[in-house]
Design a protein around this motif. Structure first.
Motif, PDB file in Angstrom:
ATOM      1  N   TRP A 197      66.702 -14.911  60.982  1.00 60.41           N
ATOM      2  CA  TRP A 197      67.148 -13.642  60.400  1.00 60.41           C
ATOM      3  C   TRP A 197      67.870 -13.925  59.087  1.00 60.41           C
ATOM      4  O   TRP A 197      68.741 -14.783  59.025  1.00 60.41           O
ATOM      5  CB  TRP A 197      68.097 -12.917  61.359  1.00 60.41           C
ATOM      6  N   ALA A 198      67.506 -13.179  58.051  1.00 58.47           N
ATOM      7  CA  ALA A 198      68.111 -13.437  56.738  1.00 58.47           C
ATOM      8  C   ALA A 198      68.267 -12.140  55.953  1.00 58.47           C
ATOM      9  O   ALA A 198      67.434 -11.236  56.030  1.00 58.47           O
ATOM     10  CB  ALA A 198      67.257 -14.421  55.951  1.00 58.47           C
ATOM     11  N   GLU A 199      69.327 -12.087  55.191  1.00 57.52           N
ATOM     12  CA  GLU A 199      69.634 -10.911  54.376  1.00 57.52           C
ATOM     13  C   GLU A 199      69.019 -11.054  52.987  1.00 57.52           C
ATOM     14  O   GLU A 199      68.915 -12.163  52.455  1.00 57.52           O
ATOM     15  CB  GLU A 199      71.159 -10.773  54.260  1.00 57.52           C
ATOM     16  N   ILE A 200      68.595  -9.936  52.421  1.00 59.16           N
ATOM     17  CA  ILE A 200      68.145  -9.936  51.031  1.00 59.16           C
ATOM     18  C   ILE A 200      69.379 -10.001  50.132  1.00 59.16           C
ATOM     19  O   ILE A 200      70.253  -9.141  50.180  1.00 59.16           O
ATOM     20  CB  ILE A 200      67.322  -8.680  50.713  1.00 59.16           C
ATOM     21  N   ILE A 210      65.025 -12.277  46.905  1.00 58.66           N
ATOM     22  CA  ILE A 210      65.583 -13.587  47.234  1.00 58.66           C
ATOM     23  C   ILE A 210      66.382 -13.427  48.531  1.00 58.66           C
ATOM     24  O   ILE A 210      67.322 -12.633  48.598  1.00 58.66           O
ATOM     25  CB  ILE A 210      66.498 -14.111  46.112  1.00 58.66           C
ATOM     26  N   CYS A 211      65.976 -14.169  49.551  1.00 58.75           N
ATOM     27  CA  CYS A 211      66.588 -14.056  50.872  1.00 58.75           C
ATOM     28  C   CYS A 211      67.499 -15.254  51.147  1.00 58.75           C
ATOM     29  O   CYS A 211      67.298 -16.342  50.594  1.00 58.75           O
ATOM     30  CB  CYS A 211      65.516 -13.969  51.954  1.00 58.75           C
ATOM     31  N   GLY A 212      68.459 -15.057  52.026  1.00 57.71           N
ATOM     32  CA  GLY A 212      69.506 -16.053  52.250  1.00 57.71           C
ATOM     33  C   GLY A 212      69.171 -17.121  53.264  1.00 57.71           C
ATOM     34  O   GLY A 212      69.899 -17.316  54.242  1.00 57.71           O
ATOM     35  N   PHE A 213      68.084 -17.819  53.071  1.00 58.74           N
ATOM     36  CA  PHE A 213      67.776 -19.025  53.847  1.00 58.74           C
ATOM     37  C   PHE A 213      66.865 -19.902  53.007  1.00 58.74           C
ATOM     38  O   PHE A 213      66.266 -19.444  52.031  1.00 58.74           O
ATOM     39  CB  PHE A 213      67.117 -18.694  55.193  1.00 58.74           C
ATOM     40  N   GLY A 214      66.782 -21.174  53.373  1.00 54.05           N
ATOM     41  CA  GLY A 214      65.942 -22.076  52.596  1.00 54.05           C
ATOM     42  C   GLY A 214      65.516 -23.290  53.390  1.00 54.05           C
ATOM     43  O   GLY A 214      65.490 -23.266  54.631  1.00 54.05           O
ATOM     44  N   MET A 215      65.203 -24.372  52.683  1.00 47.76           N
ATOM     45  CA  MET A 215      64.680 -25.571  53.330  1.00 47.76           C
ATOM     46  C   MET A 215      65.679 -26.204  54.291  1.00 47.76           C
ATOM     47  O   MET A 215      65.289 -26.935  55.195  1.00 47.76           O
ATOM     48  CB  MET A 215      64.258 -26.599  52.266  1.00 47.76           C
ATOM     49  N   HIS A 254      67.552 -20.768  49.537  1.00 47.66           N
ATOM     50  CA  HIS A 254      67.004 -19.474  49.134  1.00 47.66           C
ATOM     51  C   HIS A 254      65.503 -19.433  49.412  1.00 47.66           C
ATOM     52  O   HIS A 254      64.802 -20.440  49.264  1.00 47.66           O
ATOM     53  CB  HIS A 254      67.259 -19.195  47.645  1.00 47.66           C
ATOM     54  N   ALA A 255      65.043 -18.250  49.795  1.00 41.19           N
ATOM     55  CA  ALA A 255      63.614 -18.017  50.023  1.00 41.19           C
ATOM     56  C   ALA A 255      63.125 -16.935  49.069  1.00 41.19           C
ATOM     57  O   ALA A 255      63.811 -15.926  48.839  1.00 41.19           O
ATOM     58  CB  ALA A 255      63.377 -17.587  51.463  1.00 41.19           C
ATOM     59  N   ILE A 271      65.818  -9.206  57.208  1.00 41.80           N
ATOM     60  CA  ILE A 271      64.432  -9.410  57.613  1.00 41.80           C
ATOM     61  C   ILE A 271      64.385 -10.468  58.708  1.00 41.80           C
ATOM     62  O   ILE A 271      65.040 -11.508  58.621  1.00 41.80           O
ATOM     63  CB  ILE A 271      63.560  -9.838  56.415  1.00 41.80           C
ATOM     64  N   ALA A 272      63.620 -10.183  59.758  1.00 36.74           N
ATOM     65  CA  ALA A 272      63.359 -11.159  60.808  1.00 36.74           C
ATOM     66  C   ALA A 272      62.072 -11.905  60.455  1.00 36.74           C
ATOM     67  O   ALA A 272      61.057 -11.280  60.127  1.00 36.74           O
ATOM     68  CB  ALA A 272      63.217 -10.471  62.163  1.00 36.74           C
ATOM     69  N   PHE A 273      62.130 -13.232  60.505  1.00 29.56           N
ATOM     70  CA  PHE A 273      60.987 -14.068  60.163  1.00 29.56           C
ATOM     71  C   PHE A 273      60.549 -14.875  61.391  1.00 29.56           C
ATOM     72  O   PHE A 273      61.386 -15.366  62.157  1.00 29.56           O
ATOM     73  CB  PHE A 273      61.342 -15.067  59.052  1.00 29.56           C
TER      74      PHE A 273
END
Length: 306
Positions: A197-200, A210-215, A254-255, A271-273
């Motif tokens: 789960w990540a916030e825009i 740009i969403c709040g998750f990354g590698m 970042h995604a 957003i749920a991924f």
């Protein structure tokens, strides 16, 4: 390491900790460790292709003989991993897997002739071709007393929206899963159990979020995360079609999400991924939250991924 394993064995005597060797040199290392810890070690001979494992019947036989000669080691059967078999086409890969499993079967029966009374294991089964493993190896163990097949299909416990969804779809094209006397759909017999789960955080230009998750947060070696649903103010927002969104790039934290520029996505939406490849997602987190049916946190699971 072996002293730690011995301590675990003493703490959990009902469990058996088994090591794997694919060469005479590996057997010598296990032998020295067992002598130091003054504890015997059960060992499987690994037969393999593409990665580790003895490549021929003859080399596997030498490994087995080295184990049998050592008073500190106990021969427990055969291990393999068919997921590392390569092929230029899917058909060539399956042919290679079937050839490997044929070699494993032949060698296992050879070991049973050497030690017919011992309890033996065939250990195999990645999460993409375990149907081939079951079809090839189950008849072998069913004919041999005191033997059993141990599948190592760890990723199916969490499944995913990427590589394993595609893999189980391909399994269905091969005939699906045989459960009892019935053939069932592999893809529809499993449900993905991992979500991120990540916030825009930013919408710097139309059609880019740009969403709040990354590698550092998610697996990406077998495909990018897949958007599943959009939430606003804690509620699912059905006006956004996740199939029209896609992650195309990741930074450390970042995604980059493409979406329909006419969409009303906004900063603060969550957003749920779905993920692709649970193994390389688990090693990024010490804890996972458990969600109830209404998607509220109902528990926490600690990970011990190594």
């Amino acid at each position: 390491m072996l002293q730690e394993l011995a301590a675990l064995q003493n703490e959990f005597p009902e469990c058996e900790i088994v090591c794997i060797a694919d060469s005479v040199a590996a057997v010598a290392v296990l032998s020295a460790a067992a002598a130091t810890a003054e504890s015997s070690i059960p060992v499987l001979v690994e037969v393999g292709a593409g990665r580790s494992g003895a490549r021929t019947f003859e080399s596997a036989h030498l490994v087995a003989q080295a184990i049998l000669r050592d008073p500190m080691l106990v021969l427990r059967g055969v291990a393999t991993y068919e997921g590392s078999v390569e092929g230029l086409t899917e058909m060539a890969r399956i042919e290679g897997i079937d050839a490997l499993l044929s070699l494993v079967s032949r060698f296992f029966l050879h070991l049973r002739r050497i030690a017919p009374a011992d309890a033996f294991i065939i250990s195999a089964g990645g999460s993409l071709y375990f149907d081939r493993v079951i079809e090839a190896l189950r008849p072998v163990v069913e004919k041999e007393a005191n033997s059993f097949l141990l599948l190592r299909s760890g990723a199916i416990f969490f499944y995913d929206h990427g590589i394993y969804r595609r893999g189980l779809s391909a399994m269905d094209q091969r005939g699906g899963l045989l459960v009892g006397k019935d053939r069932v759909s592999a893809e529809h017999s499993f449900r993905p159990a991992l979500k991120l789960w990540a916030e825009i955080l930013s919408i710097p230009e139309p059609g880019l979020a740009i969403c709040g998750f990354g590698m550092r947060d998610v697996s990406f070696d077998q495909g990018m995360p897949v958007p599943l649903a959009v939430f606003r103010d804690g509620l699912r927002n059905p006006e956004h079609d996740p199939s029209l969104m896609s992650v195309f790039k990741l930074n450390d934290q970042h995604a980059y999400l493409r979406f329909d520029a006419s969409s009303s996505l906004s900063i603060g939406d969550v957003i749920a991924f779905g993920i692709s490849h649970p193994c390389t997602c688990f090693d990024r987190w010490r804890q996972f939250y458990v969600l109830s049916d209404d998607e509220r946190i109902s528990g926490v699971c600690q990970t011990f991924f190594s």
